[in-house]
Design a protein around this motif. Structure first.
Motif, PDB file in Angstrom:
ATOM      1  N   PHE A 153       0.837  -1.198   0.000  1.00 55.19           N
ATOM      2  CA  PHE A 153       0.000   0.000   0.000  1.00 55.19           C
ATOM      3  C   PHE A 153       0.876   1.254   0.000  1.00 55.19           C
ATOM      4  CE2 PHE A 153      -2.479  -3.183   2.521  1.00 55.19           C
ATOM      5  CZ  PHE A 153      -3.456  -3.420   1.571  1.00 55.19           C
ATOM      6  N   GLU A 154       2.005   1.180   0.697  1.00 53.35           N
ATOM      7  CA  GLU A 154       2.986   2.273   0.765  1.00 53.35           C
ATOM      8  C   GLU A 154       4.380   1.675   0.811  1.00 53.35           C
ATOM      9  OE1 GLU A 154       2.129   5.753   3.562  1.00 53.35           O
ATOM     10  OE2 GLU A 154       0.916   4.158   4.463  1.00 53.35           O
ATOM     11  N   GLY A 155       5.368   2.482   0.410  1.00 56.19           N
ATOM     12  CA  GLY A 155       6.751   2.090   0.605  1.00 56.19           C
ATOM     13  C   GLY A 155       7.377   1.423  -0.602  1.00 56.19           C
ATOM     14  N   ALA A 156       8.416   0.641  -0.349  1.00 56.71           N
ATOM     15  CA  ALA A 156       9.152  -0.040  -1.413  1.00 56.71           C
ATOM     16  C   ALA A 156      10.002  -1.146  -0.807  1.00 56.71           C
ATOM     17  CB  ALA A 156      10.043   0.947  -2.176  1.00 56.71           C
ATOM     18  N   MET A 157      10.252  -2.194  -1.603  1.00 58.14           N
ATOM     19  CA  MET A 157      11.144  -3.293  -1.239  1.00 58.14           C
ATOM     20  C   MET A 157      11.912  -3.695  -2.492  1.00 58.14           C
ATOM     21  SD  MET A 157       8.780  -5.955   0.849  1.00 58.14           S
ATOM     22  CE  MET A 157       8.112  -5.633   2.473  1.00 58.14           C
ATOM     23  N   MET A 158      13.082  -4.274  -2.276  1.00 58.27           N
ATOM     24  CA  MET A 158      13.841  -4.839  -3.381  1.00 58.27           C
ATOM     25  C   MET A 158      13.837  -6.358  -3.249  1.00 58.27           C
ATOM     26  SD  MET A 158      15.473  -4.573  -6.186  1.00 58.27           S
ATOM     27  CE  MET A 158      15.771  -2.807  -6.327  1.00 58.27           C
ATOM     28  N   HIS A 159      13.252  -7.008  -4.253  1.00 56.14           N
ATOM     29  CA  HIS A 159      13.214  -8.472  -4.298  1.00 56.14           C
ATOM     30  C   HIS A 159      14.372  -8.979  -5.145  1.00 56.14           C
ATOM     31  CE1 HIS A 159      11.550 -12.535  -5.162  1.00 56.14           C
ATOM     32  NE2 HIS A 159      12.110 -12.322  -6.336  1.00 56.14           N
ATOM     33  N   ARG A 160      15.083  -9.968  -4.611  1.00 55.11           N
ATOM     34  CA  ARG A 160      16.095 -10.692  -5.392  1.00 55.11           C
ATOM     35  C   ARG A 160      15.923 -12.175  -5.109  1.00 55.11           C
ATOM     36  NH1 ARG A 160      19.150  -6.359  -3.269  1.00 55.11           N
ATOM     37  NH2 ARG A 160      19.889  -4.894  -4.858  1.00 55.11           N
ATOM     38  N   ASP A 161      16.193 -13.015  -6.119  1.00 56.84           N
ATOM     39  CA  ASP A 161      16.031 -14.453  -5.906  1.00 56.84           C
ATOM     40  C   ASP A 161      17.098 -15.249  -6.645  1.00 56.84           C
ATOM     41  OD1 ASP A 161      15.113 -14.986  -8.623  1.00 56.84           O
ATOM     42  OD2 ASP A 161      13.148 -14.218  -8.040  1.00 56.84           O
ATOM     43  N   SER A 162      17.074 -16.561  -6.392  1.00 61.42           N
ATOM     44  CA  SER A 162      18.092 -17.456  -6.932  1.00 61.42           C
ATOM     45  C   SER A 162      17.941 -17.701  -8.422  1.00 61.42           C
ATOM     46  CB  SER A 162      18.065 -18.789  -6.174  1.00 61.42           C
ATOM     47  OG  SER A 162      16.751 -19.329  -6.120  1.00 61.42           O
ATOM     48  N   LEU A 163      16.865 -17.210  -9.028  1.00 61.82           N
ATOM     49  CA  LEU A 163      16.725 -17.255 -10.489  1.00 61.82           C
ATOM     50  C   LEU A 163      17.472 -16.111 -11.159  1.00 61.82           C
ATOM     51  CD1 LEU A 163      12.892 -17.980 -10.725  1.00 61.82           C
ATOM     52  CD2 LEU A 163      14.767 -19.640 -10.808  1.00 61.82           C
ATOM     53  N   GLY A 164      17.924 -15.143 -10.336  1.00 63.84           N
ATOM     54  CA  GLY A 164      18.561 -13.949 -10.869  1.00 63.84           C
ATOM     55  C   GLY A 164      17.616 -12.780 -11.005  1.00 63.84           C
ATOM     56  N   SER A 165      16.363 -12.934 -10.568  1.00 65.59           N
ATOM     57  CA  SER A 165      15.399 -11.826 -10.620  1.00 65.59           C
ATOM     58  C   SER A 165      15.832 -10.732  -9.657  1.00 65.59           C
ATOM     59  CB  SER A 165      14.000 -12.303 -10.227  1.00 65.59           C
ATOM     60  OG  SER A 165      13.618 -13.464 -10.922  1.00 65.59           O
TER      61      SER A 165
END
Length: 293
Positions: free
Chosen positions: A70-82
């Motif tokens: 709803f607010e804010g931000a996050m950085m997603h990283r994963d083992s697929l390289g995303s």
């Protein structure tokens, strides 16, 4: 048997570093709603340069994570390289399948900033025939999510279909996820959009078929839908879908219809065989195996 709607109040859980969430599912009285087996509401939480709420790399199997802000931000990283910046209004669907590892961290651009993070982290159980599917990650930007006016409500169809709209998010099972906003005194008639449904009040106050549902509570509905009336400006989500095809075992971050599969996943994580997030060396160690003893 409880007559619907019945209310889940949830409980608070500290995920570490003072990062507290409200967990509604699983509950003793309700293990799942449709394919949804896990429901965490986090925030609104003030993030300052001094707070440390990064979630280090950790594994999943047998489920899909669904992240919505709803607010804010996050950085997603994963083992697929995303590597994907998660922002408000977007749906981020990560299918763990046979196994994936991911982290969720403060974006580098916000390391020195003060801002608010507020959102939902949900898990859905994959159908048994897809529990060992290839892992994947799908980001659907906010602009691609269909939205409509329904009665007095603004409705975004995040996942599934409702009110003549269909979300572009791909799922492996019938799944429903709506973001609904109502003004004070506003009404919406919620039809039976799925065999199992629940309403969670994110902010505000709701009367559901005349029964009060305050903020931070979930009402599990009967098969006929419900009339919703907002007592004040209110934001809610609707979740649901087809019932689970079999009971699920859950331990830590692992989900499976087979208990022995969770034991295998625990062994694999302990031996660091489930993959690694590129560029990251930290990881969350396996907890004590009380469930698996």
């Amino acid at each position: 048997m409880t007559t619907p709607p019945h209310i889940l109040t949830g409980h608070q859980k500290d995920l570490g570093g003072g990062f507290v969430v409200r967990r509604l599912l699983p509950a003793a009285a309700q293990r799942s709603v449709g394919p949804f087996i896990f429901f965490d509401h986090f925030g609104p939480a003030l993030e300052t340069p001094e707070t440390e709420h990064d979630v280090r790399p950790h594994p999943h199997i047998g489920l899909a994570t669904v992240t919505y802000l709803f607010e804010g931000a996050m950085m997603h990283r994963d083992s697929l390289g995303s590597s994907q910046l998660i922002e408000p209004g977007a749906i981020n669907w990560m299918t763990a399948g046979r196994g994936i590892v991911h982290s969720e961290r403060r974006p580098e651009s916000l390391r020195s900033s003060t801002y608010t993070n507020h959102g939902l982290q949900l898990w859905v159980a994959l159908p048994r025939e897809h529990e060992e599917a290839e892992p994947s990650f799908e980001h659907t930007p906010a602009a691609a999510i269909p939205e409509a006016r329904v009665d007095d409500a603004s409705v975004r169809v995040l996942v599934g279909q409702a009110f003549g709209l269909r979300s572009p998010v791909h799922t492996l099972m019938p799944t429903l996820y709506l973001d609904v906003q109502l003004p004070a005194g506003g009404r919406i008639q919620l039809p039976a959009l799925a065999p199992e449904m629940a309403v969670y009040v994110v902010q505000g106050a709701l009367a559901l078929d005349g029964k009060a549902v305050p903020a931070l509570q979930m009402a599990v509905l009967g098969p006929a839908g419900a009339a919703l009336v907002a007592g004040e400006d209110t934001r809610l989500v609707v979740i649901g879908g087809a019932p689970l095809d079999a009971p699920r075992h859950m331990w830590w971050n692992f989900v499976s219809a087979r208990r022995e599969r969770i034991t295998q996943a625990a062994d694999d994580w302990e031996a660091q065989r489930l993959g690694q997030v590129p560029g990251e060396t930290e990881f969350i160690p396996l907890p004590e195996r009380r469930f698996l003893a």
